[in-house]
Structure formats: C-alpha cells, structure tokens
Write a protein that holds these residues in place. Structure first.
Motif, PDB file in Angstrom:
ATOM      1  N   UNK A 358       0.796  -1.232   0.000  1.00 18.32           N
ATOM      2  CA  UNK A 358       0.000   0.000   0.000  1.00 18.32           C
ATOM      3  C   UNK A 358       0.825   1.277   0.000  1.00 18.32           C
ATOM      4  N   UNK A 359       2.022   1.207   0.548  1.00 16.15           N
ATOM      5  CA  UNK A 359       2.882   2.394   0.571  1.00 16.15           C
ATOM      6  C   UNK A 359       3.981   2.332  -0.476  1.00 16.15           C
ATOM      7  N   UNK A 360       3.850   1.386  -1.422  1.00 14.13           N
ATOM      8  CA  UNK A 360       4.788   1.301  -2.537  1.00 14.13           C
ATOM      9  C   UNK A 360       6.214   0.993  -2.132  1.00 14.13           C
ATOM     10  N   UNK A 361       6.374   0.111  -1.139  1.00 10.12           N
ATOM     11  CA  UNK A 361       7.691  -0.083  -0.549  1.00 10.12           C
ATOM     12  C   UNK A 361       8.594  -1.043  -1.316  1.00 10.12           C
ATOM     13  N   UNK A 362       8.025  -1.899  -2.192  1.00 14.79           N
ATOM     14  CA  UNK A 362       8.855  -2.884  -2.882  1.00 14.79           C
ATOM     15  C   UNK A 362       8.370  -3.073  -4.317  1.00 14.79           C
ATOM     16  N   UNK A 363       9.322  -3.445  -5.201  1.00 14.71           N
ATOM     17  CA  UNK A 363       8.935  -3.651  -6.596  1.00 14.71           C
ATOM     18  C   UNK A 363       9.596  -4.874  -7.226  1.00 14.71           C
ATOM     19  N   UNK A 364      10.067  -5.810  -6.388  1.00 11.64           N
ATOM     20  CA  UNK A 364      10.818  -6.951  -6.927  1.00 11.64           C
ATOM     21  C   UNK A 364      10.124  -8.291  -6.661  1.00 11.64           C
ATOM     22  N   UNK A 365       8.785  -8.305  -6.782  1.00 11.15           N
ATOM     23  CA  UNK A 365       8.050  -9.554  -6.557  1.00 11.15           C
ATOM     24  C   UNK A 365       6.980  -9.729  -7.623  1.00 11.15           C
ATOM     25  N   UNK A 366       6.541 -10.985  -7.796  1.00 13.31           N
ATOM     26  CA  UNK A 366       5.515 -11.333  -8.776  1.00 13.31           C
ATOM     27  C   UNK A 366       4.474 -12.227  -8.116  1.00 13.31           C
ATOM     28  N   UNK A 367       3.212 -12.064  -8.521  1.00 16.00           N
ATOM     29  CA  UNK A 367       2.170 -12.988  -8.095  1.00 16.00           C
ATOM     30  C   UNK A 367       1.778 -13.870  -9.265  1.00 16.00           C
ATOM     31  N   UNK A 368       1.740 -15.183  -9.016  1.00 19.07           N
ATOM     32  CA  UNK A 368       1.349 -16.153 -10.028  1.00 19.07           C
ATOM     33  C   UNK A 368       0.078 -16.871  -9.581  1.00 19.07           C
ATOM     34  N   UNK A 369      -0.854 -17.027 -10.498  1.00 19.60           N
ATOM     35  CA  UNK A 369      -2.086 -17.781 -10.243  1.00 19.60           C
ATOM     36  C   UNK A 369      -2.011 -19.116 -10.982  1.00 19.60           C
ATOM     37  N   UNK A 370      -2.338 -20.200 -10.271  1.00 26.72           N
ATOM     38  CA  UNK A 370      -2.277 -21.525 -10.886  1.00 26.72           C
ATOM     39  C   UNK A 370      -3.643 -22.166 -11.116  1.00 26.72           C
ATOM     40  N   UNK A 371      -4.712 -21.547 -10.638  1.00 27.42           N
ATOM     41  CA  UNK A 371      -6.018 -22.213 -10.668  1.00 27.42           C
ATOM     42  C   UNK A 371      -6.693 -22.191 -12.026  1.00 27.42           C
ATOM     43  N   UNK A 372      -6.344 -21.247 -12.887  1.00 28.09           N
ATOM     44  CA  UNK A 372      -7.134 -20.992 -14.092  1.00 28.09           C
ATOM     45  C   UNK A 372      -6.543 -21.567 -15.375  1.00 28.09           C
ATOM     46  N   UNK A 373      -5.331 -22.126 -15.306  1.00 25.23           N
ATOM     47  CA  UNK A 373      -4.693 -22.683 -16.491  1.00 25.23           C
ATOM     48  C   UNK A 373      -4.543 -24.192 -16.346  1.00 25.23           C
ATOM     49  N   UNK A 374      -4.581 -24.902 -17.465  1.00 26.14           N
ATOM     50  CA  UNK A 374      -4.404 -26.353 -17.450  1.00 26.14           C
ATOM     51  C   UNK A 374      -2.945 -26.695 -17.135  1.00 26.14           C
ATOM     52  N   UNK A 375      -2.697 -27.959 -16.817  1.00 27.12           N
ATOM     53  CA  UNK A 375      -1.333 -28.401 -16.526  1.00 27.12           C
ATOM     54  C   UNK A 375      -0.413 -28.150 -17.719  1.00 27.12           C
ATOM     55  N   UNK A 376      -0.906 -28.385 -18.914  1.00 28.57           N
ATOM     56  CA  UNK A 376      -0.095 -28.164 -20.119  1.00 28.57           C
ATOM     57  C   UNK A 376       0.233 -26.688 -20.288  1.00 28.57           C
ATOM     58  N   UNK A 377      -0.743 -25.838 -20.071  1.00 27.45           N
ATOM     59  CA  UNK A 377      -0.501 -24.399 -20.178  1.00 27.45           C
ATOM     60  C   UNK A 377       0.465 -23.920 -19.102  1.00 27.45           C
TER      61      UNK A 377
END
Length: 400
Positions: A358-377
C-alpha cells in the motif's frame, strides 16, 4: 468538468490488476495474472437443476425485492458452515452481501474517517488497498515471513499507532503471497487486539480451498470480545459470477452493516441467493469443493515443479497449501513491472508485486495464479517465464 468531482474521486483509480487482465485477454497469452477459479469446475448442470427448482417452487418471490439481511435459508446454511470451521453464530450474526468485496467497501464506510490507520500485512490484497484508500486511510504495513504476519512487528505497530481502527488480515493462503498464519499467531493476534483495543477484519475467501497440511481455525474462533469481523464468499468454492458473500460479526456491527448496505443497494440478488441455497439443499457442496481442491493441488504442484525446473535459483517463492497464488520474490534491483512487460512479449502474463504494497515499498516480486490454467498451459507458460527471468537476471548481474 473535472472540478465537479468530489474530493474522494481523486483517491480512486482503476485496479492495476484489472487493467493487466485486459491486456492478457488475447487468446495467445497464457495468463497467470488473474485470481480466477477454474471455469470447467463450475457445476453448470447442477445449477440448471437448482434454477429450475427455484423458479418452479418460488418463482415470483425469487424475482422480487427481498430483505437487506439476506435469504434466511441461505443464512442458516452459512451459519452451519461457520460452526463446522469453529465459529459459533446465528442468522442474526450473518449478512449476505454482493460478494465479499462489498463487505470490504462497507467496512471502509462504517469505520474509516480521513487519515485513520489501517494495519495490514505487507503485502496485502490490492482491492482492499483500493477500497481503504478511497476513504483516505493511512496504511501501516507489518512484515511477513513464511508463517504470515510477524506478531512482534504487529505489536510494535500497535504501540506506535494507538488509535488504529482495525487490523486487516487474510490468514489463509493470503492474497498475494499464498502464506498462512499459524495457529499460535492467530491466538496472539487476538491477545494483541484485546490489549490494544483494536478491531480485526478477517478476510477469508480462500480458507475452504485447503488441499494440503493441517486445517486451522479462523482467527474469529479465538475471539473472546466480539472484535473480529469475519468476511467470506462463495466465489472460490462455488461460482464467482453469482456475487454471494457474507459478513459474520457481533449483532451491533451487523445492524450498522445492514444500514449502510441499504444505502448502497437495498439487498443482494434475490434469485442468486435462492439458487445458492437450493443448490446446497439438493447437492453436497463439500463434494464439489473436494473436486476443486484436487484440481488446484495438481496445478499448484505442477507450477512449483516448474519453478524448480525453469526459474533461476537466486529467487525465493512461497509454497502454499491451498488457495490460488504463489508469490515469487526476485533479487533486489529487479523491477517486476519490467519483468511483466518482457513476459508479455513472450505471450505469458503474471502480476507485478508493487501494487500489493500500500505504501509502494517494494517492486521486486511477482504474483502467479495456478487455478485458471491447465497443466499443459502451466508447463509452457512457466518455460516462457523462465526464459525471461534467466535473461533479465543475468543481464542485471552483468550490469552490476
């Protein structure tokens, strides 16, 4: 014409994640960006039965205005589910809302004055940040480790901010990190809230989607003074398009939530409420949830395996036991927004981590979602991401 806007209009911006999703809607893009449930798991045929039953048995009432508090059979079903996870409640403690997002907004309206302090995990849920910012809140971030919010840090922040309005926490499979608060820390959070006289807003949309490890009672299970406001939803365990969420709290709080909801939308969709209740009457929702958990476990395991195989070694990542997300922390100096742009060139998408602070303290991370893509994707998309990360992290090392 912009001078006609209220002052709060300048505090509200489009969700950065939602804007990213627009970019990733191209069919050639493998997207790990959204927090979307797997649509192939939606119980379409069963819903067809439930809809017909509602219309045949109670058609006119299902299309009529209804009470703000919500459809009583659905509130009763929710109260029963709450007891199963360790929260004693009655229908008087339950308000049905238009998704859990509405509860977050009503919470801001109900409790926050300009400048009021919200204590939260660092990072935390982006949509909650946007809501509380719209009420001109001040954010105090508390560091996390793999076991969730660090209680020593929380106590320090409470000491420094004695007038904080509430602690906002996502204890189970947190968005964005996928981390879970331990049982001991849940108990300690209640002790601190009691000692410093602060409310807790427990946001738990993911707790029902645990596919590994020990099931933990909600923070509210340990509540001895009625200071925990518990939020949940059917979006992750049933169907997000119905927009059925709820808040469970002390009756004095529920009364105020009801009054504010009446100002907002009078009541939640009557038909959707009755269909949800009818589905739970005709079918075993726990059996449906077990199917969801089995698929998400497989996809999460696949993504974790791909991180091991395709990603550089000089990064860290969470290993969730449920929910929808994995959090990847890159070396210092790596800009996640740049990584996102480079990944998109390779037709794969994630969410840069910066907006979750919320205070813009970091910019070196990523969020990945695994629920919406198939195993092959997942395999193909993670290969593409791995290529980008190897190239960009090597380039950064070379520059340094």
């Amino acid at each position: 014409m912009k001078d006609k806007f209220a002052q709060r209009a300048s505090l509200v911006k489009s969700s950065e994640t939602r804007e990213i999703l627009k970019v990733t809607e191209r069919p050639e893009v493998i997207s790990f960006a959204g927090g979307l449930p797997a649509p192939e798991l939606f119980p379409v045929e069963a819903m067809n039965d439930a809809c017909r039953a509602v219309l045949n048995e109670d058609g006119a009432a299902s299309l009529q205005y209804s009470t703000t508090e919500g459809y009583i059979p659905l509130r009763e079903a929710i109260s029963t589910r709450m007891k199963h996870i360790g929260i004693e409640s009655t229908v008087s403690n339950i308000l049905i809302t238009s998704g859990s997002q509405q509860v977050i907004d009503l919470t801001g309206r109900l409790f926050l004055n300009d400048g009021d302090v919200v204590i939260c995990e660092s990072p935390t849920y982006l949509a909650a940040i946007n809501v509380f910012k719209s009420y001109n809140a001040t954010f105090v971030e508390v560091d996390m480790d793999e076991d969730g919010m660090i209680m020593e840090e929380l106590e320090k922040k409470l000491q420094e901010n004695p007038n904080a309005k509430f602690i906002y926490t996502i204890p189970d499979f947190q968005n964005p990190t996928g981390r879970t608060l331990t049982r001991e820390r849940r108990q300690r959070m209640i002790e601190l809230a009691n000692a410093y006289d602060v409310l807790i807003v427990e946001d738990n949309p993911y707790g029902g989607v645990r596919f590994a490890g020990e099931t933990l009672p909600p923070v509210k299970h340990f509540d001895t003074e009625g200071r925990v406001i518990y939020i949940s939803t059917f979006s992750k365990i049933f169907a997000p398009g119905l927009r059925i969420g709820w808040v469970c709290a002390d009756e004095a709080f529920i009364d105020k939530y009801v009054a504010f909801k009446q100002v907002a939308d009078l009541h939640t969709d009557s038909f959707a409420q009755r269909v949800t209740a009818k589905y739970m009457e005709l079918y075993d929702i726990e059996e449906h949830i077990q199917k969801i958990k089995a698929v998400y476990k497989e996809r999460c395991t696949q993504m974790l395996s791909c991180i091991e195989e395709f990603f550089p070694e000089n990064l860290s990542y969470s290993k969730p036991e449920g929910g929808l997300f994995i959090w990847v922390e890159l070396p210092q100096g790596i800009d996640s927004a740049h990584i996102f742009s480079e990944c998109l060139k390779n037709n794969v998408a994630c969410v840069p981590g910066t907006p979750f602070f919320p205070n813009g303290t970091r910019n070196n991370a990523l969020r990945l979602n695994y629920s919406n893509m198939s195993a092959e994707q997942i395999v193909e998309g993670m290969k593409r991401m791995g290529d980008v990360l190897h190239r960009e992290l090597t380039r950064e090392t070379t520059v340094l």
